[in-house]
Design an enzyme around this catalytic site. Structure first.
Site, PDB file in Angstrom:
ATOM      1  N   TYR A 107       9.245  -2.027 -17.226  1.00  0.00           N
ATOM      2  CA  TYR A 107       9.753  -1.096 -18.236  1.00  0.00           C
ATOM      3  C   TYR A 107      10.173   0.211 -17.565  1.00  0.00           C
ATOM      4  O   TYR A 107      10.666   0.177 -16.437  1.00  0.00           O
ATOM      5  CB  TYR A 107       8.713  -0.932 -19.373  1.00  0.00           C
ATOM      6  N   ARG A 160      21.858   4.148 -27.650  1.00  0.00           N
ATOM      7  CA  ARG A 160      21.158   5.243 -26.953  1.00  0.00           C
ATOM      8  C   ARG A 160      19.987   4.628 -26.206  1.00  0.00           C
ATOM      9  O   ARG A 160      18.859   4.614 -26.698  1.00  0.00           O
ATOM     10  CB  ARG A 160      20.698   6.309 -27.963  1.00  0.00           C
ATOM     11  N   LYS A 178      10.260  -4.473 -23.666  1.00  0.00           N
ATOM     12  CA  LYS A 178       9.269  -4.072 -24.676  1.00  0.00           C
ATOM     13  C   LYS A 178       8.435  -5.268 -25.111  1.00  0.00           C
ATOM     14  O   LYS A 178       7.214  -5.175 -25.251  1.00  0.00           O
ATOM     15  CB  LYS A 178       9.984  -3.481 -25.896  1.00  0.00           C
ATOM     16  N   GLU A 249      14.855  -0.184 -32.006  1.00  0.00           N
ATOM     17  CA  GLU A 249      14.634   0.423 -30.697  1.00  0.00           C
ATOM     18  C   GLU A 249      15.925   1.013 -30.131  1.00  0.00           C
ATOM     19  O   GLU A 249      16.964   0.351 -30.122  1.00  0.00           O
ATOM     20  CB  GLU A 249      14.128  -0.686 -29.753  1.00  0.00           C
ATOM     21  N   ASP A 250      15.850   2.249 -29.693  1.00  0.00           N
ATOM     22  CA  ASP A 250      16.949   2.906 -28.982  1.00  0.00           C
ATOM     23  C   ASP A 250      18.265   2.923 -29.768  1.00  0.00           C
ATOM     24  O   ASP A 250      19.338   2.603 -29.235  1.00  0.00           O
ATOM     25  CB  ASP A 250      17.130   2.298 -27.580  1.00  0.00           C
ATOM     26  N   ASP A 272       9.939   2.323 -32.984  1.00  0.00           N
ATOM     27  CA  ASP A 272       8.995   2.798 -31.970  1.00  0.00           C
ATOM     28  C   ASP A 272       9.386   4.164 -31.418  1.00  0.00           C
ATOM     29  O   ASP A 272       8.518   4.975 -31.104  1.00  0.00           O
ATOM     30  CB  ASP A 272       8.905   1.776 -30.836  1.00  0.00           C
ATOM     31  N   ASP A 273      10.702   4.432 -31.306  1.00  0.00           N
ATOM     32  CA  ASP A 273      11.125   5.739 -30.771  1.00  0.00           C
ATOM     33  C   ASP A 273      10.633   6.859 -31.676  1.00  0.00           C
ATOM     34  O   ASP A 273      10.390   7.969 -31.211  1.00  0.00           O
ATOM     35  CB  ASP A 273      12.654   5.828 -30.703  1.00  0.00           C
ATOM     36  N   ASN A 426      12.709  10.459 -20.833  1.00  0.00           N
ATOM     37  CA  ASN A 426      12.853   9.374 -19.861  1.00  0.00           C
ATOM     38  C   ASN A 426      14.326   9.197 -19.530  1.00  0.00           C
ATOM     39  O   ASN A 426      15.176   9.567 -20.343  1.00  0.00           O
ATOM     40  CB  ASN A 426      12.343   8.055 -20.486  1.00  0.00           C
TER      41      ASN A 426
HETATM   42  P1  NAD Z   1      17.839  11.739 -29.591  1.00  0.00           P
HETATM   43  O1  NAD Z   1      19.193  11.501 -29.041  1.00  0.00           O
HETATM   44  O2  NAD Z   1      17.523  11.321 -30.974  1.00  0.00           O
HETATM   45  O3  NAD Z   1      17.529  13.308 -29.480  1.00  0.00           O
HETATM   46  C1  NAD Z   1      17.849  14.120 -28.383  1.00  0.00           C
HETATM   47  C2  NAD Z   1      17.779  15.561 -28.858  1.00  0.00           C
HETATM   48  O4  NAD Z   1      17.936  16.416 -27.722  1.00  0.00           O
HETATM   49  C3  NAD Z   1      18.870  15.951 -29.847  1.00  0.00           C
HETATM   50  O5  NAD Z   1      18.312  16.671 -30.902  1.00  0.00           O
HETATM   51  C4  NAD Z   1      19.781  16.874 -29.058  1.00  0.00           C
HETATM   52  O6  NAD Z   1      20.364  17.903 -29.857  1.00  0.00           O
HETATM   53  C5  NAD Z   1      18.784  17.465 -28.098  1.00  0.00           C
HETATM   54  N1  NAD Z   1      19.457  18.044 -26.946  1.00  0.00           N
HETATM   55  C6  NAD Z   1      20.450  17.499 -26.209  1.00  0.00           C
HETATM   56  N2  NAD Z   1      20.870  18.396 -25.290  1.00  0.00           N
HETATM   57  C7  NAD Z   1      20.128  19.486 -25.474  1.00  0.00           C
HETATM   58  C8  NAD Z   1      20.107  20.755 -24.846  1.00  0.00           C
HETATM   59  N3  NAD Z   1      20.938  21.052 -23.843  1.00  0.00           N
HETATM   60  N4  NAD Z   1      19.214  21.660 -25.287  1.00  0.00           N
HETATM   61  C9  NAD Z   1      18.372  21.346 -26.283  1.00  0.00           C
HETATM   62  N5  NAD Z   1      18.352  20.200 -26.918  1.00  0.00           N
HETATM   63  C10 NAD Z   1      19.223  19.267 -26.511  1.00  0.00           C
HETATM   64  O7  NAD Z   1      16.828  11.058 -28.604  1.00  0.00           O
HETATM   65  P2  NAD Z   1      15.279  10.752 -28.854  1.00  0.00           P
HETATM   66  O8  NAD Z   1      15.078   9.373 -29.348  1.00  0.00           O
HETATM   67  O9  NAD Z   1      14.695  11.841 -29.648  1.00  0.00           O
HETATM   68  O10 NAD Z   1      14.740  10.756 -27.345  1.00  0.00           O
HETATM   69  C11 NAD Z   1      14.860  11.912 -26.549  1.00  0.00           C
HETATM   70  C12 NAD Z   1      14.192  11.668 -25.203  1.00  0.00           C
HETATM   71  O11 NAD Z   1      12.815  11.424 -25.384  1.00  0.00           O
HETATM   72  C13 NAD Z   1      14.721  10.467 -24.402  1.00  0.00           C
HETATM   73  O12 NAD Z   1      14.781  10.797 -23.044  1.00  0.00           O
HETATM   74  C14 NAD Z   1      13.676   9.416 -24.598  1.00  0.00           C
HETATM   75  O13 NAD Z   1      13.608   8.521 -23.504  1.00  0.00           O
HETATM   76  C15 NAD Z   1      12.445  10.277 -24.654  1.00  0.00           C
HETATM   77  N6  NAD Z   1      11.355   9.590 -25.336  1.00  0.00           N
HETATM   78  C16 NAD Z   1      10.169   9.513 -24.681  1.00  0.00           C
HETATM   79  C17 NAD Z   1       9.127   8.874 -25.268  1.00  0.00           C
HETATM   80  C18 NAD Z   1       7.806   8.805 -24.568  1.00  0.00           C
HETATM   81  O14 NAD Z   1       7.678   9.181 -23.458  1.00  0.00           O
HETATM   82  N7  NAD Z   1       6.777   8.354 -25.191  1.00  0.00           N
HETATM   83  C19 NAD Z   1       9.293   8.284 -26.507  1.00  0.00           C
HETATM   84  C20 NAD Z   1      10.534   8.381 -27.166  1.00  0.00           C
HETATM   85  C21 NAD Z   1      11.553   9.061 -26.555  1.00  0.00           C
END
Ligand code: NAD
Length: 565
Positions: A107, A160, A178, A249-250, A272-273, A426
């Site tokens: 993963y 995404r 997953k 997912e994603d 899950d996200d 990530n």
């Molecule tokens: P998403 O696309 O829904 O949200 C991303 C957010 O970041 C948006 O609100 C966007 O406006 C904001 N953003 C983008 N550029 C920006 C900037 N320059 N300044 C401030 N904000 C900015 O994505 P998501 O599902 O919310 O996931 C976001 C990240 O979190 C990904 O990298 C994902 O891998 C990670 N994530 C980690 C875990 C974990 O570790 N457990 C779980 C879920 C998601």
């Protein structure tokens, strides 16, 4: 040669027992040289495998040797993928033998690279590709899957993938990875799992021009057309696999939250996200509270990023605070957001519905002199927002690498004895800061959870083990509970219960080295405990489709997949 003719030729030229080849080439049945003498006699295997009878341990040694011979992480990923195709039980035994070693390959972070190169490295199909060209026939297509009682589908539209953007059908790596962890971490039987990618085109120009891209080379569909395709998919799953739970997912944030809202009360599903992330982050906050001797109600959180992960965490945190007796309005005031346009506030145009309740009135606030503003926000620099909000915790879910810079972390350390810093984005290249930076800039006081794995380190003569706020602590365990109880819905309460159970398993010794989660090495035992706690809640909530057993722990354990030969 046509397939029918090929089968006929094969039948004519095969003199041995066909069942022998079935045993050796069916990954679920194949034990390699571990078949006993009597099995060899019975199934006509004599001579088809070397005479020495091997134990699982010997085969694990060989698999480890071959794994380590691969020179790159992607090579290691391909080796494991091939092993899964060849000998499923050996594959799962290998993963369980050392989660820390194998999980970052199966993963995140390696799966990100695997998706980006999926069209180039793909070998055997491991799931289903449902394309928009099959509209109107999705139920019929799902029936092509050889297993009739599928209980888990992880589905993505590939738009995404992690923080890597649109990967089209190459996002298939995510459902595959997953679902492998459902089995490895919490014992969900692999035969009930089905990875699915929905092919609705891709806006990734690079892929559309790559002759090895395996999906449709057309721009993505959107709007009503998109929704009706997903509606058809969800309905088809209900028809073909009525006991199945769908894990979304994603999906991009514009679709993820609306899709969850559309289906969560109608079918057994979760995202899950949103919900898994929320649960593991809230578990991390429980752990952080234990570490810095504060309460959940003492926390004020600033989210960097305002997408599905951020809003999911905020919503579950609010639910927890309300459960502790705080009013919803007060709980909402504890959550602040920064998006790509700057600090989210009541006057920000074009805010999505799900963010409205967190858009605070900032007219009475005093902003730092000279702080840059933007068209849509009075503050665009994170360090200025930190000075205004004075958070106890910052959570990075923005995919903006280095957003938690030295100024931000030092400000957090100035305001808090033990600042809570969770760079969750990530893969590793998108992390808001490294674990080492958070520790160094806070002089060893930061309480951290990261999205991607970071190695243990020493600072000021002390050992720090960064906890990985990995959803893998949550969704396989919730999945095992749903599988065992045949739950007909997945609720937020289940994710809160999972967070509590996970946090309660962190020991004082874990906390003493900065670890706010139980170690990943013990994830299997941890997940089974979480699954038992969630299963109990499912029975309490009346959502199970099987009768309540006298002993829920035993009931769950009896249903766990055992990869032993
Ligand atoms: P998403 O696309 O829904 O949200 C991303 C957010 O970041 C948006 O609100 C966007 O406006 C904001 N953003 C983008 N550029 C920006 C900037 N320059 N300044 C401030 N904000 C900015 O994505 P998501 O599902 O919310 O996931 C976001 C990240 O979190 C990904 O990298 C994902 O891998 C990670 N994530 C980690 C875990 C974990 O570790 N457990 C779980 C879920 C998601």
């Amino acid at each position: 040669m046509k397939v029918g003719a090929m089968i006929e030729t094969m039948n004519q030229s095969t003199s041995g027992s066909p069942s022998a080849f079935q045993l050796l080439f069916d990954a679920r049945l194949n034990k390699g040289a571990a078949f006993s003498e009597s099995e060899r006699e019975q199934f006509g295997l004599v001579g088809l495998i070397p005479d020495g009878i091997e134990s699982m341990d010997i085969q694990l040694d060989r698999a480890r040797l071959q794994f380590e011979q691969q020179s790159s992480d992607l090579g290691k990923y391909q080796f494991l993928s091939a092993l899964q195709d060849r000998q499923e039980r050996l594959f799962y035994s290998l993963l369980r033998s050392d989660f820390q070693r194998y999980m970052p390959i199966v993963y995140t972070p390696t799966v990100g690279e695997a998706c980006q190169k999926f069209g180039h490295i793909m070998r055997r199909p491991k799931g289903m590709y449902l394309s928009m060209n099959r509209r109107g026939k999705l139920a019929q297509v799902l029936r092509n899957w050889p297993v009739k009682d599928v209980r888990f589908i992880v589905v993505t539209d590939g738009e995404r993938i992690l923080g890597l953007g649109d990967q089209g059908v190459c996002g298939m790596g995510i459902p595959i990875g997953k679902l492998a962890l459902y089995t490895a971490c919490a014992g969900v039987p692999p035969q009930v799992a089905l990875p699915v990618v929905l092919d609705m085109g891709t806006n990734n120009e690079g892929f559309r021009n790559d002759p090895l891209y395996p999906g449709l080379r057309v721009p993505r569909i959107g709007g009503e057309e998109y929704l009706s395709f997903i509606d058809e998919f969800v309905a088809a799953v209900q028809e073909v696999f009525p006991r199945c739970c769908i894990q979304f997912e994603d999906f991009t944030n514009k679709n993820a939250i609306p899709l969850l809202e559309r289906y969560r009360d109608k079918v057994c599903c979760f995202n899950d996200d949103i919900q898994g992330t929320a649960s593991v982050a809230v578990a991390g906050l429980f752990g952080a509270c234990r570490m810095n001797a504060t309460k959940m109600s003492d926390q004020r959180i600033l989210f960097m990023g305002a997408g599905s992960a951020a809003v999911g965490i905020a919503d579950l945190f609010v639910k927890q605070l309300c459960g502790d007796g705080m009013s919803e309005a007060q709980a909402i005031e504890r959550c602040w957001f920064v998006n790509s346009r700057g600090m989210v506030h009541a006057g920000m145009p074009k805010l999505p519905d799900y963010l409205q309740r967190y858009a605070h009135d900032v007219s009475g606030l005093k902003f730092p002199a000279g702080a840059p503003s933007g068209l849509d926000s009075p503050l665009t620099r994170l360090s200025d927002v930190v000075e205004v909000v004075r958070p106890t915790a910052i959570i990075g879910v923005s995919t903006v690498a280095h957003a938690f810079n030295e100024t931000v972390v030092r400000a957090m350390a100035r305001m808090n004895a033990r600042p809570i810093i969770f760079p969750l984005s990530n893969p590793t290249s998108k992390s808001e800061c490294t674990a080492e930076e958070a520790i160094r800039w806070s002089e060893g006081r930061a309480i951290i959870a990261t999205g991607s794995p970071f190695p243990p380190m020493h600072f000021g003569g002390k050992l720090f083990v960064p906890g990985q706020g990995n959803n893998v602590y949550i969704y396989p365990a919730v999945g095992m509970a749903v599988f065992a109880t045949e739950a007909n819905r997945v609720t937020d309460e289940m994710f809160l219960r999972a967070a509590e159970s996970l946090a309660s398993q962190t020991t004082d010794q874990d906390l003493s080295v900065g670890l706010i989660y139980p170690p990943i090495s013990s994830i299997y035992e941890t997940s089974i405990e979480v699954a038992i706690a969630v299963a109990a809640l499912i029975f309490d909530q009346g959502l199970a489709r099987v009768p309540r057993p006298a002993d829920i722990a035993e009931f769950v354990r009896e249903r766990v997949y055992d990869p032993a030969f």
